[in-house]
Each structure stands twice: as structure tokens, then as C-alpha cells.
Scaffold this motif. Structure first.
Motif, PDB file in Angstrom:
ATOM      1  N   ALA A  83       1.002  -1.107   0.136  1.00 35.04           N
ATOM      2  CA  ALA A  83      -0.097  -0.017   0.014  1.00 35.04           C
ATOM      3  C   ALA A  83       0.740   1.283  -0.106  1.00 35.04           C
ATOM      4  O   ALA A  83       0.614   2.324  -0.744  1.00 35.04           O
ATOM      5  CB  ALA A  83      -1.108  -0.024   1.259  1.00 35.04           C
ATOM      6  N   LEU A  84       2.015   1.191   0.828  1.00 30.05           N
ATOM      7  CA  LEU A  84       2.792   2.339   0.735  1.00 30.05           C
ATOM      8  C   LEU A  84       3.524   2.656  -0.760  1.00 30.05           C
ATOM      9  O   LEU A  84       3.702   3.811  -1.171  1.00 30.05           O
ATOM     10  CB  LEU A  84       3.885   2.240   2.104  1.00 30.05           C
ATOM     11  N   LEU A  85       3.974   1.399  -1.167  1.00 30.19           N
ATOM     12  CA  LEU A  85       4.550   1.685  -2.518  1.00 30.19           C
ATOM     13  C   LEU A  85       3.525   2.146  -3.551  1.00 30.19           C
ATOM     14  O   LEU A  85       3.903   2.931  -4.263  1.00 30.19           O
ATOM     15  CB  LEU A  85       4.984   0.259  -3.146  1.00 30.19           C
ATOM     16  N   ALA A  86       2.152   1.621  -3.397  1.00 30.76           N
ATOM     17  CA  ALA A  86       1.215   2.099  -4.188  1.00 30.76           C
ATOM     18  C   ALA A  86       1.017   3.620  -4.170  1.00 30.76           C
ATOM     19  O   ALA A  86       0.738   4.356  -5.163  1.00 30.76           O
ATOM     20  CB  ALA A  86      -0.228   1.357  -4.082  1.00 30.76           C
ATOM     21  N   GLY A  87       1.157   4.103  -2.954  1.00 31.21           N
ATOM     22  CA  GLY A  87       0.752   5.402  -2.676  1.00 31.21           C
ATOM     23  C   GLY A  87       2.207   6.324  -3.261  1.00 31.21           C
ATOM     24  O   GLY A  87       2.091   7.316  -3.759  1.00 31.21           O
ATOM     25  N   GLN A  88       3.307   5.799  -3.072  1.00 34.44           N
ATOM     26  CA  GLN A  88       4.627   6.446  -3.640  1.00 34.44           C
ATOM     27  C   GLN A  88       4.388   6.356  -5.242  1.00 34.44           C
ATOM     28  O   GLN A  88       4.577   7.517  -5.855  1.00 34.44           O
ATOM     29  CB  GLN A  88       5.715   5.716  -3.342  1.00 34.44           C
ATOM     30  N   ILE A  89       3.999   5.274  -5.927  1.00 33.85           N
ATOM     31  CA  ILE A  89       3.892   5.223  -7.336  1.00 33.85           C
ATOM     32  C   ILE A  89       2.735   6.358  -7.881  1.00 33.85           C
ATOM     33  O   ILE A  89       3.033   7.122  -8.823  1.00 33.85           O
ATOM     34  CB  ILE A  89       3.550   3.903  -7.950  1.00 33.85           C
TER      35      ILE A  89
ATOM     36  N   GLU B 263      12.188   3.452   2.340  1.00 34.44           N
ATOM     37  CA  GLU B 263      11.187   4.238   2.944  1.00 34.44           C
ATOM     38  C   GLU B 263       9.922   3.246   3.279  1.00 34.44           C
ATOM     39  O   GLU B 263       9.354   3.289   4.512  1.00 34.44           O
ATOM     40  CB  GLU B 263      10.819   5.491   2.085  1.00 34.44           C
ATOM     41  N   ALA B 264       9.552   2.596   2.309  1.00 33.74           N
ATOM     42  CA  ALA B 264       8.284   1.800   2.514  1.00 33.74           C
ATOM     43  C   ALA B 264       8.460   0.757   3.620  1.00 33.74           C
ATOM     44  O   ALA B 264       7.787   0.374   4.491  1.00 33.74           O
ATOM     45  CB  ALA B 264       8.032   1.273   1.134  1.00 33.74           C
TER      46      ALA B 264
ATOM     47  N   ALA C  93       6.443   0.590   6.949  1.00 34.49           N
ATOM     48  CA  ALA C  93       5.661  -0.653   7.216  1.00 34.49           C
ATOM     49  C   ALA C  93       6.098  -1.338   8.361  1.00 34.49           C
ATOM     50  O   ALA C  93       5.636  -2.657   8.661  1.00 34.49           O
ATOM     51  CB  ALA C  93       5.551  -1.429   5.928  1.00 34.49           C
ATOM     52  N   GLU C  94       7.282  -1.020   8.958  1.00 32.37           N
ATOM     53  CA  GLU C  94       8.048  -1.760  10.014  1.00 32.37           C
ATOM     54  C   GLU C  94       7.996  -3.147   9.601  1.00 32.37           C
ATOM     55  O   GLU C  94       7.725  -4.229  10.268  1.00 32.37           O
ATOM     56  CB  GLU C  94       7.314  -1.567  11.273  1.00 32.37           C
ATOM     57  N   VAL C  95       8.611  -3.530   8.372  1.00 33.92           N
ATOM     58  CA  VAL C  95       8.798  -4.726   7.955  1.00 33.92           C
ATOM     59  C   VAL C  95       9.897  -5.707   8.628  1.00 33.92           C
ATOM     60  O   VAL C  95      11.012  -5.155   8.861  1.00 33.92           O
ATOM     61  CB  VAL C  95       9.168  -4.918   6.293  1.00 33.92           C
ATOM     62  N   PRO C  96       9.492  -6.913   9.303  1.00 35.41           N
ATOM     63  CA  PRO C  96      10.672  -7.368   9.877  1.00 35.41           C
ATOM     64  C   PRO C  96      11.580  -8.094   9.307  1.00 35.41           C
ATOM     65  O   PRO C  96      12.675  -8.364   9.884  1.00 35.41           O
ATOM     66  CB  PRO C  96       9.641  -8.749  10.677  1.00 35.41           C
ATOM     67  N   CYS C  97      11.500  -8.185   7.928  1.00 34.70           N
ATOM     68  CA  CYS C  97      12.470  -8.856   7.186  1.00 34.70           C
ATOM     69  C   CYS C  97      13.077  -8.040   5.990  1.00 34.70           C
ATOM     70  O   CYS C  97      13.034  -8.575   4.676  1.00 34.70           O
ATOM     71  CB  CYS C  97      12.232 -10.168   6.859  1.00 34.70           C
TER      72      CYS C  97
ATOM     73  N   SER D 191      17.442   6.250  -1.637  1.00 32.29           N
ATOM     74  CA  SER D 191      17.127   5.027  -1.999  1.00 32.29           C
ATOM     75  C   SER D 191      15.999   5.002  -3.056  1.00 32.29           C
ATOM     76  O   SER D 191      15.119   4.141  -3.208  1.00 32.29           O
ATOM     77  CB  SER D 191      16.671   4.244  -0.753  1.00 32.29           C
ATOM     78  N   SER D 192      15.734   6.254  -3.427  1.00 34.75           N
ATOM     79  CA  SER D 192      14.390   6.290  -4.359  1.00 34.75           C
ATOM     80  C   SER D 192      14.898   6.464  -5.769  1.00 34.75           C
ATOM     81  O   SER D 192      15.904   6.804  -6.193  1.00 34.75           O
ATOM     82  CB  SER D 192      13.613   7.595  -3.938  1.00 34.75           C
ATOM     83  N   TYR D 193      13.787   6.141  -6.754  1.00 37.81           N
ATOM     84  CA  TYR D 193      13.997   6.078  -8.176  1.00 37.81           C
ATOM     85  C   TYR D 193      12.643   6.809  -8.579  1.00 37.81           C
ATOM     86  O   TYR D 193      11.650   6.156  -8.246  1.00 37.81           O
ATOM     87  CB  TYR D 193      14.149   4.710  -8.793  1.00 37.81           C
TER      88      TYR D 193
END
Ligand code: SF4
Length: 428
Positions: free
Chosen positions: A348-354, A364-365, A369-373, A400-402
Motif C-alpha cells: 500500500a505504501l509503494l502504491a501511494g508512492q507510485i 522508505e516503505a 511498514a515496519e517490515v520485520p525482514c 534509495s528512491s527512483y
């Protein structure tokens, strides 16, 4: 456990079907908010006639059926008062369809009043009424203005009379422009329109003429430029196969149309609010669409309406009888409840960025999103990112952005799911 359905996409996402829709709704309603902003979507499924390209057509309805439906909607909105969600501020309300403008002005007023009494609308709540142009009467404009609707969204698609007629639209260019001018004169609404490119028989000249009319003859607040989405079941495809309509423009031409639209908007100082949406003045915020694009929380009202709350996805019943039965039994009329997979928040965060910033920033995503891995996800998307960099679909833009190239923006509905699926594979 039941199976997940659907594909990861900009608009859709698979979820794991839950056996008890009402328990899921209660759990979702009592859970902490899944997003800062909350929207309400009110679905009016009926429309008087069918455009050949319409994927949302349910059928027309008699005055009696519409009255019955509006009464049931009022009941469903009233039921919301008892929900724990009713404490939450609602930032955007969207009447979509179908064609909500086909309702009687008095019905629209009743619905908005009922929303104001049952939902906590924010002081700056965006309230959008979607309508077909031919429904824009003086009475409808007065009603919308009096009850505080502050945004009107119209699916113009094209101004060209011959093209409109070939697609099943009755009003001609002059009628469309004059309906828009009547709305603009009231000075109460952000008037936004949709234009489509990729229509059968549409040339670059016709497309540019549509954009010229927007820029030179109208002072609307916002413009959506969409590529025509096609699928086999559309009447449009049957008409093309039967030789009644010319074939669709090929992908190269569709990309050139996209690029021409993007360039003309930039040259004319339009502010880009998302890949598809441009604003021409400070009245337009595109709030509801922004909430949808970021897969944020949205409460569904009405049959066939879809919604999301945190990690849950919902769809309401698809037919009138089930809708009336559920609502008058005092229940949320849900046909489906699902739990989103673990990668939902990241995607969802990536979709918002796009959609909004037209870039991807994996780090950033991952952080938000506090991704554990995170390392596993970075590894999983690395080959795809490398391939897109090689194709110049991604352009490094620091840290880190493109940035997405114009072609990647044009083709984002195909490309984004590849990224979401690559990331999801690392969760499994
Ligand atoms: S007016 Fe809108 S809802 Fe009605 S058929 Fe056309 S595209 Fe569909």
C-alpha cells in the motif's frame, strides 16, 4: 483457512476470505485505524443508459426502485451511528456509481443530511457527487450546492460528438460544454472531469483537441486523464469484433497520447496530484482518490460497494433483495470479508508512492511498514529494480528512491503488480 483471491494491483489486492463477514466487520471496526485519513463511499448502482466501455453498469431503475434503494441507504447510514467507527473523523465522502446524478435532487439532499448526522465529517470534508452530464439540471445543481456537496466529478471521456455517439453517449459537444459552464458559474464546487485516451477511432488530433477545450474553454478545477481499460466482456469489444467500431489504437499510439497529455499539462502549469490527476487551481485536492490510491481506510455504503479497514477488505452484497433484507434486519450488508496478507501495508505504501509521488523508495516503505525482514524484501525486488533501471523505466533520484520514467508511468498498472508480487514472494 480459505483461499486468497485476486491479484496484487494498484486498485485491487488479494485477501484471505473469512467465514463470518459480520464478525470480521465488528473486529475491523473496533481495531485501531489503519490510516490517518478515512473515506466513505456511497454506491448508487443505477444508470439510465449504457456506455459501451462501462465496467460499472448494473442496470437502470424505476423511480420506485430508486426510492426503495435510497430509503435502505438511509437506514444503512443510520445503523452506522452504533458502530465504534462513528467516532472517527471522515475526511472524504464519494457518491459513485452508476450515476448518482440520476437520483432526484431531494434524495441527494436527504442522503447528505443523513451522512452529516451519522458520520463525523471533518470541517474540510471533500464531498463528491459523480454524475453523467445529461443529468445536470438546475435543480440538481441547486440541491448539490444547498446540501454542501463541494466537488462534482463528470465522466466526459471525450468532447468529440461523433466519438461520443459511437460509444453510446447521447449528449453532443455543445451540450457537454454548456453543462460544465452552468456548474462552474455556481462557484460552489471543484468541478473535475475525466477524459479517456485509447478509444476506438480516436486519433492524436482528437485527443489534443479534447485537452485544448479543457485548457482554453473551461475553467475546471481538475482533470483525470485515463487510458481506456478493456476486457473481453465489455460491449465495446463485441462492437469492435462485429466491425461496428474501429479497432483500438495500438500501444505505441496510446503511449504517445499519454505523453502528449503529460507534456501539455506541464507546459500549461497544471499541478500533478497523481499519475492521472491534474489540478488547475487550489480548489481541487483529489482527496477521495488519494485515499483510494494509498489503499487507506474506506467505509462502504450501498450494494456492490467495496471498502477497507486496516487489514480487512470488504464487499457488500450485489443484489437489491439481499441488500434490503440485510439492512432492514439491522445488519451491515456484507457479501465478503477478507484479511489482507502480511505484505499489504508495504505494498500500500509503494502504491501511494507510485501514484502520488511517481517514484519508488523501497527503504522508505520498508521502514514505514515496519517490515520485520527488510533484507529479504530488498533481495526479492532487486532483479526487477535492476531490469527497470536497465530499461530506463526507473531513474535514480538520490538516496534509495527512483523516479518512474514517462513510459513506466504510462504502463504502471502492468508494472506495479510485478513489484508487489516480487516483494510478496519474500514474505512466503
Ligand atoms: S454514464 Fe457512467 S455509469 Fe452510466 S453507463 Fe456511462 S460510464 Fe457507466
Amino acid at each position: 483457512m480459505m483461499k486468497r483471491n485476486g491479484l496484487r494491483g494498484m486498485m485491487s489486492f488479494p485477501s484471505e476470505s473469512l467465514p463470518c463477514t459480520l464478525s470480521a466487520w465488528d473486529e475491523a471496526s473496533a481495531s485501531p485505524p489503519g490510516s490517518d485519513f478515512l473515506a466513505a463511499y456511497i454506491h448508487i448502482p443505477f444508470c439510465r443508459s449504457r456506455c459501451l466501455f462501462c465496467p460499472f453498469y448494473y442496470g437502470s431503475a424505476s423511480d420506485l426502485e430508486k426510492e426503495e434503494y435510497v430509503n435502505a441507504l438511509l437506514k444503512e447510514i443510520e445503523l452506522y451511528k452504533a458502530s465504534p467507527l462513528s467516532d472517527r473523523i471522515v475526511n472524504a465522502v464519494y457518491f459513485g456509481g452508476g450515476s448518482p446524478g440520476d437520483l432526484k435532487p431531494s434524495q441527494i439532499i436527504k442522503l447528505v443530511k443523513s451522512l452529516r448526522s451519522s458520520l463525523r465529517l471533518s470541517n474540510d470534508c471533500e464531498i463528491t457527487l459523480e454524475s453523467r452530464l445529461s443529468s445536470i439540471s438546475d435543480d440538481l445543481i441547486s440541491a448539490a450546492s444547498d446540501c454542501g456537496i463541494n466537488r462534482v466529478s463528470l465522466g466526459v471521456q471525450t468532447f468529440d460528438t461523433a466519438l461520443r455517439r459511437s460509444l453510446g453517449r447521447s449528449s453532443d459537444k455543445t451540450a457537454v460544454i454548456s453543462a460544465l459552464q452552468r456548474l462552474l458559474k455556481v462557484n460552489q464546487f471543484a468541478v473535475v472531469i475525466d477524459l479517456l485516451y485509447g478509444l476506438p477511432g480516436q486519433t492524436m488530433e482528437l485527443w489534443k483537441e479534447d485537452i485544448r477545450i479543457v485548457l482554453e474553454e473551461l475553467r475546471i478545477a481538475g482533470l483525470d486523464m485515463y487510458e481506456l481499460g478493456v476486457h473481453g466482456e465489455m460491449p465495446l469489444m463485441n462492437a469492435i469484433e462485429a466491425g461496428k467500431l474501429p479497432s483500438l489504437p495500438d500501444k505505441n499510439l496510446r503511449y504517445e497520447m499519454y505523453k502528449a497529455g503529460e507534456d501539455i499539462m506541464e507546459q500549461n502549469g497544471a499541478v500533478r496530484l497523481s499519475i492521472k490527476h491534474f489540478s488547475f487551481n487550489c480548489r481541487e485536492r483529489n482527496m477521495y482518490n488519494e485515499i483510494s490510491n494509498c489503499k487507506s481506510d474506506c467505509i462502504p455504503f450501498g450494494m456492490r460497494a467495496g471498502g477497507r479497514l486496516g487489514n480487512f477488505a470488504f464487499r457488500q452484497v450485489p443484489d437489491m433483495k439481499s441488500y434490503l433484507d440485510a439492512v432492514y434486519a439491522g445488519k451491515k450488508p456484507l457479501a465478503y470479508a477478507g484479511r489482507n496478507p502480511a505484505d499489504f501495508r508495504f505494498a500500500a505504501l509503494l502504491a501511494g508512492q507510485i501514484s502520488r509521488r511517481r517514484l519508488i523508495d523501497i527503504d522508505e516503505a520498508l521502514r514505514l511498514a515496519e517490515v520485520p525482514c527488510p533484507d529479504k524484501i530488498r533481495e526479492a525486488v532487486k532483479p526487477l529494480v535492476a531490469e527497470w533501471l536497465e530499461n530506463s523505466w526507473l531513474l535514480p533520484s538520490g538516496n534509495s528512491s527512483y523516479r518512474l520514467s514517462p513510459y513506466a508511468l504510462f504502463d504502471h498498472k502492468r508494472l506495479a503488480p510485478l513489484l508487489f508480487e516480487a516483494a510478496a514472494s519474500a514474505y512466503n
